[in-house]
Design an enzyme around this catalytic site. Sequence first.
Site, short mmCIF file in Angstrom:
data_model
loop_
_atom_site.label_atom_id
_atom_site.label_comp_id
_atom_site.label_asym_id
_atom_site.label_seq_id
_atom_site.Cartn_x
_atom_site.Cartn_y
_atom_site.Cartn_z
CG ASN A 283 -8.11 -2.01 -5.00
OD1 ASN A 283 -6.86 -2.51 -4.92
ND2 ASN A 283 -8.47 -1.50 -4.39
CG ASP B 276 -1.99 1.14 1.31
OD1 ASP B 276 -2.49 1.39 0.00
OD2 ASP B 276 -2.59 0.91 1.91
C1 FPP Z 1 -1.84 -0.03 -3.50
O1 FPP Z 1 -1.34 1.51 -3.36
C2 FPP Z 1 -1.20 -0.36 -3.98
C3 FPP Z 1 -2.47 -1.35 -5.50
C4 FPP Z 1 -3.57 -1.40 -5.77
C5 FPP Z 1 -1.13 -1.84 -6.58
C6 FPP Z 1 -0.31 -2.71 -6.09
C7 FPP Z 1 0.86 -3.41 -7.45
C8 FPP Z 1 1.64 -2.52 -7.62
C9 FPP Z 1 2.85 -2.78 -6.46
C10 FPP Z 1 2.68 -3.29 -8.64
C11 FPP Z 1 2.72 -3.97 -9.42
C12 FPP Z 1 2.63 -5.22 -9.11
C13 FPP Z 1 2.88 -6.59 -9.28
C14 FPP Z 1 2.59 -8.01 -8.54
C15 FPP Z 1 4.10 -6.64 -10.23
P1 FPP Z 1 -2.54 2.63 -3.34
O2 FPP Z 1 -2.23 3.18 -4.90
O3 FPP Z 1 -3.64 2.61 -2.56
O4 FPP Z 1 -1.28 3.63 -2.85
P2 FPP Z 1 -2.35 5.01 -1.79
O5 FPP Z 1 -3.38 4.24 -0.47
O6 FPP Z 1 -1.28 5.86 -1.18
O7 FPP Z 1 -3.37 6.03 -3.20
#
Ligand code: FPP
Length: 229
Positions: free
Chosen positions: A61, A13
């Site tokens: 998501n 996250d």
């Molecule tokens: C949460 O951060 C992250 C995600 C919803 C996406 C996770 C994806 C990756 C780490 C990239 C690639 C993964 C693989 C398996 C290749 P957020 O967008 O909710 O961040 P925020 O809470 O700061 O807005």
Amino acid sequence: MLCVPNHVALIMDGNGRWAANYGLPRYEGHRRGASVVRKILRIAEKIGVKYVTLYAFSSENFSRPMDEVNFLMKLFEKSLRKYGKKFVKNGVRFRVIGDMSKLPALLQTTICEFSNDTKNFSRFNVTIAINYGARDEIVQAVRNICRDKNIDPDEIDWGFLQKYLYTADLPDPDLIIRTSGELRLSNFLLLQGAYSELFFTKTLWPDFWEREFREAIENYQHRERRMGA
Ligand code: FPP
């Protein structure tokens, strides 16, 4: 000797906040997040963790803006294609948990290809949770149990139910790590994590590197696990 967790699950996250901190668009946070995945897998394997599960995309998501969802799906496909080849070469078992039916066709094909090509490996196991939600997982499990007409309700215990979950052939996580300072599980492995140790860090996922991962492992090694006893 201090024991290394057999199964570490990670709630990745903070990609969006990381990007915002640098005045970058959110997708740059996800891109950097993907490169951190590679580093964490390498170090986990090196220290003797046998299973790593990464929460990449929750069922919820899908309610994000379409552009971001599309970007993430393409990033998963591209990253899986790249890592997948290495998994096959290095004998790493790859799995995906979640409802794959709603994922883009190309991503589904890539997932099936690498899950199949690595199905005989067991030395190191990488699982990605995509379109995963623990409540949906339980609903699906109960539906499938009900569809199976020959089941005697008295037969149903935890061992039985477990076989209907996405994680049927995975051990429970010993340690669940969540980055970015949020103190919750957000519908991730709710049943499987019943006795998991939890580690929360304020570090945002794109900054969660080897030092932070080792710190979480060391913290786990000093926990006393009674498993309810
Ligand atoms: C949460 O951060 C992250 C995600 C919803 C996406 C996770 C994806 C990756 C780490 C990239 C690639 C993964 C693989 C398996 C290749 P957020 O967008 O909710 O961040 P925020 O809470 O700061 O807005």
